[in-house]
Design a protein around this motif. Structure first.
Motif, PDB file in Angstrom:
ATOM      1  N   PRO A  25     -36.655  -9.698  -5.572  1.00 48.13           N
ATOM      2  CA  PRO A  25     -35.953 -10.990  -5.778  1.00 48.13           C
ATOM      3  C   PRO A  25     -35.717 -11.458  -7.415  1.00 48.13           C
ATOM      4  CG  PRO A  25     -38.411 -11.321  -5.095  1.00 48.13           C
ATOM      5  CD  PRO A  25     -37.896  -9.649  -4.840  1.00 48.13           C
ATOM      6  N   LYS A  26     -36.806 -10.647  -8.252  1.00 44.02           N
ATOM      7  CA  LYS A  26     -36.552 -10.944  -9.585  1.00 44.02           C
ATOM      8  C   LYS A  26     -35.734 -10.157 -10.285  1.00 44.02           C
ATOM      9  CE  LYS A  26     -41.485 -12.472 -10.418  1.00 44.02           C
ATOM     10  NZ  LYS A  26     -42.834 -12.137 -10.968  1.00 44.02           N
ATOM     11  N   SER A  27     -35.380  -8.975  -9.991  1.00 40.54           N
ATOM     12  CA  SER A  27     -34.766  -7.976 -10.254  1.00 40.54           C
ATOM     13  C   SER A  27     -33.117  -8.617  -9.834  1.00 40.54           C
ATOM     14  CB  SER A  27     -34.730  -6.548  -9.775  1.00 40.54           C
ATOM     15  OG  SER A  27     -35.387  -5.931 -10.568  1.00 40.54           O
ATOM     16  N   GLN A  28     -32.861  -9.305  -8.751  1.00 37.14           N
ATOM     17  CA  GLN A  28     -31.563  -9.661  -8.224  1.00 37.14           C
ATOM     18  C   GLN A  28     -31.359 -11.069  -9.073  1.00 37.14           C
ATOM     19  OE1 GLN A  28     -31.346 -10.147  -4.188  1.00 37.14           O
ATOM     20  NE2 GLN A  28     -33.077  -8.691  -3.679  1.00 37.14           N
ATOM     21  N   ALA A  29     -32.213 -11.746  -9.293  1.00 35.72           N
ATOM     22  CA  ALA A  29     -32.128 -13.009  -9.961  1.00 35.72           C
ATOM     23  C   ALA A  29     -31.626 -12.569 -11.518  1.00 35.72           C
ATOM     24  CB  ALA A  29     -33.391 -14.031 -10.202  1.00 35.72           C
ATOM     25  N   LEU A  30     -32.066 -11.662 -12.071  1.00 35.94           N
ATOM     26  CA  LEU A  30     -31.586 -11.051 -13.222  1.00 35.94           C
ATOM     27  C   LEU A  30     -30.449 -10.621 -13.429  1.00 35.94           C
ATOM     28  CD1 LEU A  30     -35.102  -9.461 -14.728  1.00 35.94           C
ATOM     29  CD2 LEU A  30     -33.806 -11.269 -15.855  1.00 35.94           C
ATOM     30  N   ASN A  31     -30.110  -9.984 -12.166  1.00 31.89           N
ATOM     31  CA  ASN A  31     -28.593  -9.467 -11.867  1.00 31.89           C
ATOM     32  C   ASN A  31     -27.512 -10.241 -12.108  1.00 31.89           C
ATOM     33  OD1 ASN A  31     -27.553  -6.653 -12.121  1.00 31.89           O
ATOM     34  ND2 ASN A  31     -26.917  -7.289  -9.902  1.00 31.89           N
ATOM     35  N   GLU A  32     -28.086 -11.634 -11.381  1.00 36.38           N
ATOM     36  CA  GLU A  32     -27.144 -12.846 -11.293  1.00 36.38           C
ATOM     37  C   GLU A  32     -26.874 -13.249 -12.703  1.00 36.38           C
ATOM     38  OE1 GLU A  32     -28.391 -15.478  -8.582  1.00 36.38           O
ATOM     39  OE2 GLU A  32     -28.527 -14.126  -6.736  1.00 36.38           O
ATOM     40  N   ARG A  33     -27.940 -13.326 -13.763  1.00 33.05           N
ATOM     41  CA  ARG A  33     -27.675 -13.731 -14.889  1.00 33.05           C
ATOM     42  C   ARG A  33     -26.815 -12.804 -15.614  1.00 33.05           C
ATOM     43  NH1 ARG A  33     -33.818 -14.539 -17.233  1.00 33.05           N
ATOM     44  NH2 ARG A  33     -32.443 -14.848 -18.948  1.00 33.05           N
ATOM     45  N   ARG A  34     -26.952 -11.609 -15.659  1.00 34.75           N
ATOM     46  CA  ARG A  34     -26.385 -10.451 -16.194  1.00 34.75           C
ATOM     47  C   ARG A  34     -24.663 -10.385 -15.974  1.00 34.75           C
ATOM     48  NH1 ARG A  34     -27.159  -4.152 -16.030  1.00 34.75           N
ATOM     49  NH2 ARG A  34     -25.087  -3.379 -16.519  1.00 34.75           N
ATOM     50  N   SER A  35     -24.526 -10.889 -14.639  1.00 32.65           N
ATOM     51  CA  SER A  35     -23.065 -10.751 -14.144  1.00 32.65           C
ATOM     52  C   SER A  35     -22.407 -11.802 -14.826  1.00 32.65           C
ATOM     53  CB  SER A  35     -23.124 -10.768 -12.681  1.00 32.65           C
ATOM     54  OG  SER A  35     -23.536 -12.146 -12.112  1.00 32.65           O
ATOM     55  N   ALA A  36     -22.953 -13.097 -15.304  1.00 35.26           N
ATOM     56  CA  ALA A  36     -22.405 -14.069 -15.969  1.00 35.26           C
ATOM     57  C   ALA A  36     -22.165 -13.967 -17.304  1.00 35.26           C
ATOM     58  CB  ALA A  36     -23.020 -15.325 -15.817  1.00 35.26           C
ATOM     59  N   VAL A  37     -22.917 -12.965 -18.209  1.00 39.80           N
ATOM     60  CA  VAL A  37     -22.788 -13.031 -19.439  1.00 39.80           C
ATOM     61  C   VAL A  37     -22.766 -11.472 -20.179  1.00 39.80           C
ATOM     62  CG1 VAL A  37     -24.451 -14.798 -19.776  1.00 39.80           C
ATOM     63  CG2 VAL A  37     -25.251 -12.784 -19.522  1.00 39.80           C
ATOM     64  N   VAL A  38     -22.876 -10.343 -19.319  1.00 42.20           N
ATOM     65  CA  VAL A  38     -22.716  -8.940 -19.888  1.00 42.20           C
ATOM     66  C   VAL A  38     -21.557  -8.445 -19.401  1.00 42.20           C
ATOM     67  CG1 VAL A  38     -23.613  -6.665 -19.889  1.00 42.20           C
ATOM     68  CG2 VAL A  38     -25.156  -8.787 -19.700  1.00 42.20           C
ATOM     69  N   ALA A  39     -20.633  -7.746 -20.348  1.00 40.17           N
ATOM     70  CA  ALA A  39     -19.297  -7.104 -19.872  1.00 40.17           C
ATOM     71  C   ALA A  39     -19.526  -6.307 -18.601  1.00 40.17           C
ATOM     72  CB  ALA A  39     -18.957  -6.541 -21.161  1.00 40.17           C
ATOM     73  N   ALA A  40     -18.552  -6.432 -17.789  1.00 41.90           N
ATOM     74  CA  ALA A  40     -18.597  -5.503 -16.614  1.00 41.90           C
ATOM     75  C   ALA A  40     -18.469  -3.882 -16.995  1.00 41.90           C
ATOM     76  CB  ALA A  40     -17.299  -5.802 -15.775  1.00 41.90           C
ATOM     77  N   GLY A  41     -17.849  -3.655 -18.227  1.00 48.02           N
ATOM     78  CA  GLY A  41     -17.828  -2.346 -18.820  1.00 48.02           C
ATOM     79  C   GLY A  41     -19.159  -1.566 -18.879  1.00 48.02           C
ATOM     80  N   VAL A  42     -20.391  -2.290 -19.147  1.00 48.02           N
ATOM     81  CA  VAL A  42     -21.572  -1.827 -19.343  1.00 48.02           C
ATOM     82  C   VAL A  42     -22.107  -1.809 -18.021  1.00 48.02           C
ATOM     83  CG1 VAL A  42     -23.800  -2.235 -20.365  1.00 48.02           C
ATOM     84  CG2 VAL A  42     -21.834  -2.803 -21.570  1.00 48.02           C
ATOM     85  N   SER A  43     -22.373  -0.366 -17.403  1.00 47.25           N
ATOM     86  CA  SER A  43     -23.074  -0.291 -16.222  1.00 47.25           C
ATOM     87  C   SER A  43     -24.414   0.098 -16.092  1.00 47.25           C
ATOM     88  CB  SER A  43     -22.111   0.771 -15.290  1.00 47.25           C
ATOM     89  OG  SER A  43     -22.346   1.884 -16.130  1.00 47.25           O
ATOM     90  N   SER A  44     -25.391   0.034 -15.085  1.00 45.50           N
ATOM     91  CA  SER A  44     -26.513   0.802 -15.227  1.00 45.50           C
ATOM     92  C   SER A  44     -26.887   1.593 -13.779  1.00 45.50           C
ATOM     93  CB  SER A  44     -27.619  -0.555 -15.169  1.00 45.50           C
ATOM     94  OG  SER A  44     -27.468  -1.285 -16.311  1.00 45.50           O
ATOM     95  N   GLY A  45     -27.325   2.608 -13.878  1.00 45.20           N
ATOM     96  CA  GLY A  45     -27.519   3.596 -12.642  1.00 45.20           C
ATOM     97  C   GLY A  45     -28.523   2.826 -11.651  1.00 45.20           C
ATOM     98  N   VAL A  46     -29.684   2.197 -12.429  1.00 50.11           N
ATOM     99  CA  VAL A  46     -30.781   1.800 -11.371  1.00 50.11           C
ATOM    100  C   VAL A  46     -30.768   0.226 -11.429  1.00 50.11           C
ATOM    101  CG1 VAL A  46     -33.292   1.814 -11.307  1.00 50.11           C
ATOM    102  CG2 VAL A  46     -32.296   3.753 -12.134  1.00 50.11           C
ATOM    103  N   PRO A  47     -30.811  -0.149 -10.049  1.00 47.37           N
ATOM    104  CA  PRO A  47     -30.609  -1.723  -9.972  1.00 47.37           C
ATOM    105  C   PRO A  47     -31.779  -2.426 -10.333  1.00 47.37           C
ATOM    106  CG  PRO A  47     -30.689  -0.593  -7.858  1.00 47.37           C
ATOM    107  CD  PRO A  47     -30.678   0.569  -8.860  1.00 47.37           C
ATOM    108  N   VAL A  48     -32.673  -1.956 -10.896  1.00 46.11           N
ATOM    109  CA  VAL A  48     -33.922  -2.943 -11.251  1.00 46.11           C
ATOM    110  C   VAL A  48     -34.041  -3.036 -12.557  1.00 46.11           C
ATOM    111  CG1 VAL A  48     -35.257  -2.026  -9.020  1.00 46.11           C
ATOM    112  CG2 VAL A  48     -35.580  -0.612 -11.132  1.00 46.11           C
ATOM    113  N   TYR A  49     -34.773  -4.072 -12.876  1.00 41.37           N
ATOM    114  CA  TYR A  49     -35.075  -4.731 -14.292  1.00 41.37           C
ATOM    115  C   TYR A  49     -36.460  -4.159 -14.821  1.00 41.37           C
ATOM    116  CZ  TYR A  49     -30.581  -6.615 -14.509  1.00 41.37           C
ATOM    117  OH  TYR A  49     -29.109  -6.825 -14.635  1.00 41.37           O
ATOM    118  N   VAL A  50     -36.617  -3.617 -15.964  1.00 42.32           N
ATOM    119  CA  VAL A  50     -37.875  -3.113 -16.465  1.00 42.32           C
ATOM    120  C   VAL A  50     -38.795  -4.247 -17.052  1.00 42.32           C
ATOM    121  CG1 VAL A  50     -39.121  -1.372 -17.986  1.00 42.32           C
ATOM    122  CG2 VAL A  50     -37.123  -0.906 -16.874  1.00 42.32           C
ATOM    123  N   GLU A  51     -40.018  -4.277 -16.714  1.00 43.19           N
ATOM    124  CA  GLU A  51     -40.990  -5.217 -17.169  1.00 43.19           C
ATOM    125  C   GLU A  51     -42.071  -4.446 -17.965  1.00 43.19           C
ATOM    126  OE1 GLU A  51     -43.621  -8.159 -14.894  1.00 43.19           O
ATOM    127  OE2 GLU A  51     -44.627  -6.281 -14.640  1.00 43.19           O
TER     128      GLU A  51
END
Length: 458
Positions: A25-51
Motif C-alpha cells: 500500500p505505501k508503494s502504491q500510494a507513492l506511485n500515485e503521487r509520482r504519476s501526477a508529477v514525474v514525467a512518463a518518460g522516466v520508467s522504473s523496472g521495479v514497482p516498489v519504493y526504497v526505504e
C-alpha cells in the motif's frame, strides 16, 4: 583481504523477506503521487519504493527485503551504504557541499585525480578531468580526441551503449527506447559517427572467427568506408553493458588498439559500467593488457554519488586550452570524498578478488543450469567476467531471442524477493551485477531463485 560477510557489519539483516503481495500500500500510494508529477518518460523496472538499503539488501517502504543483484546498474559495488562512504560524505557535507572547482578549487578533486592516474592502465604520464555522469565523460573524451587529432570521425560499434545526450545517443546502437519510440525519435543526432561490427561470439555467423579476425573485419570497413586519416577516435566498451554484456573474443581489443596507435587514432575505453573491480580487475581492459589512450569512468567510482571522469595521456588532455573542459558540478567535493572512500574500501577488502570469487560461484551455478534439461534448452549463452555476468535466453533449441521469457523470469524473481536486471539489443539477456561485498549465502540464495524462475517459465 577479501571481503566476507563476517568482516562487514550491516545495519540490515542480509536476508530476503517478502511480507505480502507487492507493491504494498505505501508503494502504491507513492506511485500515485509520482504519476501526477514525474514525467512518463522516466520508467522504473521495479514497482516498489526504497526505504533503506545496505550491503546486498534493498528494503521497500512496506517492509519487504529484496536481494539486490543489480547494484543500481553497477553503481553500489562497495555495498548500498558502505560505512566508509557514508562517513566520508557526512564529513565532507559538514564542511562545504560546493564551491565549483573552476572557481575555488579544493584538495578532494586533486586527490581523486591522483588515484585515477595511479589505478588506470599504463605507466605513461596522465591527466584527469572530473564530471557528473557517464555520458558527460564520453562527450568530453570525444571532444579531447577531436581537438587533439584535428579529425572529426568517431567509430563506435554494434550493440554499444554510451549514453542519452545528443552525441552519446549517436554513439549508442539501440534505437528503442534510447533514440526513438512509438511517437518518433530524439534526432537529428550528432554527425560524423560511424558504426562497425562488434565481436559477439554467440551470434557470429562464423563461430570459428577469432578476435583478431573480427578486428580485421572492422578495420577493413573503417579503412574502406571512412579512411583512417579521418578518424579521431575509436570508442568501445571492453565488455558491452546495455547491449547484452557481450565479451568480445580474445584478441579483438588488442588488435583494434594496436591498429589505432599505428594510425594516430585515439583509443577510448568506455569503462563506465565495467570499471572499478566489477570484472575482477580495476578495469576490464586489464584482462588483455590493453592500455587505452583515454578511459571513461562513472557508476562504481563513488559508492552511489554522481561522479564521472576521463583519464588519459597527458599530451592529449593538455592539448585542450584552459577553460575548454569543466562544468559547474564536475568533481563535486562531496562526491570526491565518496570516491576516495569507495576506492579505499575496494583496496582494503580486495574487491577485485571478491569479484573473481563471485564469478567462480555464479558461473558454476549458471553453467550447471545451462546443462539441466529442464532449463538448458532456453539458455543460449552464459558469459561475463567477475561480477558482470549474463544469461542470454532464446527460443528452445535455437538462437532466436526470447524477450518474453526474459521479462517473465525477471518478474518471477521479483515476486520471490530478488531484483535482477535485463538488457540486450534483443531484450533477452539477464544481467547480474551484485554488490561486490555480497555474502556467498545471499548470492547463492539469489541464484537459486533465478534458477527456479527459469525452470518454471521455460
Amino acid at each position: 583481504m577479501t571481503a566476507t560477510a563476517h568482516e562487514i557489519t550491516y545495519r540490515l539483516d542480509q536476508k530476503r523477506n517478502i511480507k505480502g503481495a507487492f507493491p504494498g500500500p505505501k508503494s502504491q500510494a507513492l506511485n500515485e503521487r509520482r504519476s501526477a508529477v514525474v514525467a512518463a518518460g522516466v520508467s522504473s523496472g521495479v514497482p516498489v519504493y526504497v526505504e533503506d538499503a545496505d550491503g546486498g539488501i534493498i528494503r521497500d517502504v512496506d517492509g519487504n527485503s529484496f536481494i539486490d543483484l543489480g547494484s543500481g546498474i553497477a553503481v553500489t559495488s562497495v555495498g548500498a551504504s558502505d560505512p566508509a562512504v557514508v562517513a566520508a560524505v557526512q564529513d565532507a557535507a559538514a564542511h562545504f557541499t560546493h564551491t565549483c572547482f573552476m572557481v575555488t578549487p579544493y584538495e578532494g578533486y586533486v586527490a581523486v585525480a591522483e588515484q585515477l592516474n595511479r589505478l588506470t592502465p599504463g605507466d605513461h604520464e596522465k591527466r584527469t578531468v572530473l564530471f557528473n555522469s557517464g555520458a558527460e565523460a564520453v562527450e568530453n573524451a570525444v571532444k579531447v580526441a577531436r581537438l587533439a587529432t584535428g579529425r572529426d570521425a568517431v567509430v563506435a560499434f554494434d550493440h554499444a551503449y554510451h549514453g542519452r545526450t545528443n552525441l552519446t545517443m549517436a554513439l549508442t546502437a539501440k534505437a528503442m527506447p534510447y533514440k526513438s519510440g512509438p511517437a518518433g525519435g530524439f534526432g537529428p543526432f550528432a554527425p560524423e559517427v560511424y558504426r562497425m561490427p562488434m565481436s559477439y561470439p554467440f551470434r557470429e555467423e562464423n563461430p570459428e572467427i577469432t578476435g583478431a579476425e573480427a578486428a580485421k573485419r572492422a578495420i577493413t570497413m573503417i579503412e574502406k568506408q571512412i579512411g583512417s586519416e579521418q578518424v579521431a577516435a575509436i570508442i568501445i566498451e571492453p565488455i558491452q553493458g546495455e547491449g547484452g554484456f557481450i565479451v568480445p573474443a580474445v584478441g579483438f581489443l588488442p588488435a583494434l588498439s594496436a591498429w589505432a596507435k599505428e594510425k594516430g587514432i585515439v583509443f577510448i575505453a568506455d569503462e563506465v559500467q565495467s570499471g572499478f573491480c566489477r570484472t575482477g580487475e580495476w578495469f576490464a581492459v586489464n584482462h588483455e593488457g590493453v592500455v587505452p589512450d583515454i578511459i571513461t569512468m562513472a557508476k562504481g567510482i563513488a559508492g552511489g554519488l554522481p561522479l564521472s571522469a576521463i583519464t588519459g595521456r597527458a599530451e592529449l588532455l593538455d592539448a585542450v586550452h584552459p577553460g575548454g573542459l569543466g562544468g559547474t558540478y564536475g568533481g563535486n567535493p562531496v562526491a570526491c570524498a565518496a570516491a576516495l572512500a569507495a576506492i579505499g574500501t575496494m583496496e582494503q577488502h580486495d574487491l577485485n578478488a571478491r569479484a573473481r570469487h563471485i564469478e567462480e560461484i555464479a558461473l558454476g551455478r549458471l553453467r550447471e543450469l545451462a546443462a539441466d534439461p529442464s532449463a538448458g534448452a532456453v539458455i543460449g549463452d552464459v558469459r561475463g567476467r567477475g561480477a558482470m555476468l549474463a544469461i542470454e535466453l532464446v527460443q528452445a533449441g535455437s538462437k532466436e531471442p526470447n524477450a518474453e521469457l526474459t521479462k517473465s523470469v525477471a518478474a518471477a524473481c521479483l515476486q520471490e524477493g530478488v531484483i535482477i536486471l535485463t538488457c540486450g539489443t534483443y531484450g533477452n539477456v539477464i544481467r547480474l551485477l551484485p554488490p561486490l561485498v555480497i555474502s556467498d549465502e545471499l548470492l547463492l540464495d539469489g541464484l537459486d531463485v533465478l534458477a527456479a524462475a527459469i525452470k518454471a517459465n521455460s
